[in-house]
Design an enzyme around this catalytic site. Structure first.
Site, PDB file in Angstrom:
ATOM      1  N   ASN A 189       0.859  -1.188   0.000  1.00  0.00           N
ATOM      2  CA  ASN A 189       0.000   0.000   0.000  1.00  0.00           C
ATOM      3  C   ASN A 189       0.893   1.236   0.000  1.00  0.00           C
ATOM      4  OD1 ASN A 189      -1.924   1.971   0.415  1.00  0.00           O
ATOM      5  ND2 ASN A 189      -2.295   1.467   2.566  1.00  0.00           N
ATOM      6  N   LYS A 206      -0.004   4.259  -0.272  1.00  0.00           N
ATOM      7  CA  LYS A 206      -0.710   5.417   0.298  1.00  0.00           C
ATOM      8  C   LYS A 206      -0.592   6.634  -0.649  1.00  0.00           C
ATOM      9  CE  LYS A 206       0.293   3.469   4.773  1.00  0.00           C
ATOM     10  NZ  LYS A 206      -0.033   3.543   6.168  1.00  0.00           N
ATOM     11  N   HIS A 220      -9.734   0.618   5.511  1.00  0.00           N
ATOM     12  CA  HIS A 220      -8.376   0.851   6.026  1.00  0.00           C
ATOM     13  C   HIS A 220      -8.477   1.839   7.198  1.00  0.00           C
ATOM     14  CE1 HIS A 220      -4.262   2.327   6.270  1.00  0.00           C
ATOM     15  NE2 HIS A 220      -3.903   1.203   5.670  1.00  0.00           N
ATOM     16  N   GLU A 243      -6.905   4.380   7.985  1.00  0.00           N
ATOM     17  CA  GLU A 243      -6.859   5.806   7.622  1.00  0.00           C
ATOM     18  C   GLU A 243      -8.196   6.272   7.048  1.00  0.00           C
ATOM     19  OE1 GLU A 243      -3.214   5.460   5.367  1.00  0.00           O
ATOM     20  OE2 GLU A 243      -2.266   4.857   7.239  1.00  0.00           O
ATOM     21  N   GLU A 254      -5.465  -5.319  10.941  1.00  0.00           N
ATOM     22  CA  GLU A 254      -4.562  -4.167  10.978  1.00  0.00           C
ATOM     23  C   GLU A 254      -4.819  -3.346  12.236  1.00  0.00           C
ATOM     24  OE1 GLU A 254      -2.534  -3.229   7.171  1.00  0.00           O
ATOM     25  OE2 GLU A 254      -4.197  -1.855   7.307  1.00  0.00           O
ATOM     26  N   GLY A 300       1.958   2.365  10.515  1.00  0.00           N
ATOM     27  CA  GLY A 300       2.831   3.521  10.296  1.00  0.00           C
ATOM     28  C   GLY A 300       3.518   4.012  11.553  1.00  0.00           C
ATOM     29  N   SER A 353       3.242  -1.981  10.284  1.00  0.00           N
ATOM     30  CA  SER A 353       4.699  -1.822  10.460  1.00  0.00           C
ATOM     31  C   SER A 353       5.492  -3.088  10.154  1.00  0.00           C
ATOM     32  CB  SER A 353       5.004  -1.313  11.875  1.00  0.00           C
ATOM     33  OG  SER A 353       4.460  -0.028  12.060  1.00  0.00           O
TER      34      SER A 353
HETATM   35  C1  PEP Z   1      -0.952  -0.037   5.843  1.00  0.00           C
HETATM   36  O1  PEP Z   1      -0.890   0.985   5.183  1.00  0.00           O
HETATM   37  O2  PEP Z   1      -1.939  -0.781   5.773  1.00  0.00           O
HETATM   38  C2  PEP Z   1       0.156  -0.374   6.737  1.00  0.00           C
HETATM   39  C3  PEP Z   1       0.112  -1.493   7.385  1.00  0.00           C
HETATM   40  O3  PEP Z   1       1.184   0.543   6.831  1.00  0.00           O
HETATM   41  P1  PEP Z   1       2.610   0.312   7.564  1.00  0.00           P
HETATM   42  O4  PEP Z   1       3.159  -0.991   7.068  1.00  0.00           O
HETATM   43  O5  PEP Z   1       3.433   1.469   7.163  1.00  0.00           O
HETATM   44  O6  PEP Z   1       2.338   0.244   9.038  1.00  0.00           O
END
Ligand code: PEP
Length: 259
Positions: free
Chosen positions: A11, A13, A96, A98, A168, A174, A214
């Site tokens: 992803n 973003k 997601h 976000e 998640e 992040g 992460s």
């Molecule tokens: C994500 O965008 O779904 C995500 C898990 O980001 P990150 O790996 O940066 O935590």
């Protein structure tokens, strides 16, 4: 898709413009090895999807929309529908963190998007997960329960195998604070238990469930070693070609194909 296939989703973003995305895919094409047992999915900015759909070899990479609107067409200025994305992407992220927390999307929105994706032959990746404060008061399983019920309310057992679930935890996205393998095991168990209540044991076992939060090249193998985890949703590390290629290799090593 059978569960013997791992899924690794990158992803990106709101990073990389169209030209940069295209150059990055060129880099990935050289570094990332295609394996039959690993589905590699790239989720660039919506703007780059059309270009990348002409550039990628679908045997190496599939594409995902990071977001889309649930109506198929009409007076919805600025939105892009799953109908418009049909044939361009194979996957679409839904719910997601976000989208839920920055753009205040509700379970009602995620439910409509899951349905829109299915209706348009796009596999929805329904993201669920608790915030740090919900986790602190022991509400992880309740949040998973509510977000699954909310997102899947209109989905039949025939449609269920088309859906991918991603655990998640919001606090891990992040932040560099990845969940432990034990945390993930527990949460994914809660997801499958909930799916079993809703759709029966067989359907629950057939659904592909991913972890995201992460993930790095160093931590990927720990999650992929868990029986119930079928892949990873990767944000930050997916923008590093070397790290992303490494994560794909870890998925291959954890798959039956390599054994
Ligand atoms: C994500 O965008 O779904 C995500 C898990 O980001 P990150 O790996 O940066 O935590």
């Amino acid at each position: 898709m059978a569960r013997d296939k791992k899924i690794i989703i990158g992803n990106w973003k709101m990073n990389l413009g169209v030209h940069e995305a295209s150059l990055f895919v060129h880099k990935l094409e050289k570094k990332v090895k295609a394996h039959r047992s690993v589905e590699i999915v790239l989720a660039p900015t919506t703007l780059a999807l059309q270009t990348l759909s002409l550039q990628v070899n679908y045997r190496q990479f599939k594409l995902a929309a990071q977001n889309f609107y649930w109506r198929d067409h009409g007076a919805f200025t600025g939105e892009v529908s799953a109908t418009q994305l049909r044939g361009v992407v194979q996957y679409g992220l839904v719910g997601h963190s976000e989208r839920r927390h920055v753009f205040h999307e509700t379970d009602k929105d995620t439910r409509a998007k899951v349905q829109a994706a299915i209706r348009n032959h796009i596999r929805p990746v329904l993201c669920v997960g608790e915030t740090a404060s919900e986790r602190a008061i022991g509400e992880t399983n309740d949040i998973i329960h509510d977000q699954l019920i909310g997102g899947l309310a209109n989905i039949t057992s025939e449609e269920l195998p088309e859906i991918v679930i991603a655990y998640e935890p919001v606090w891990a996205i992040g932040t560099g604070k990845n969940a432990s393998a034990a945390d993930v095991k527990q949460a994914v168990k809660a997801i499958r238990t909930q799916l079993k209540h809703l759709y029966g044991a067989k359907a629950a076992q057939e659904v592909q469930v991913l972890y995201g939060g992460s993930v790095t090249n160093d931590s990927a193998a720990d999650y992929l070693a868990l029986d119930d985890v079928d892949g990873l949703l990767v944000g930050g590390a997916s923008l590093d070609a070397e790290a992303f290629a490494g994560i794909v290799e870890k998925a291959f090593i954890s798959s039956k194909e390599s054994k």
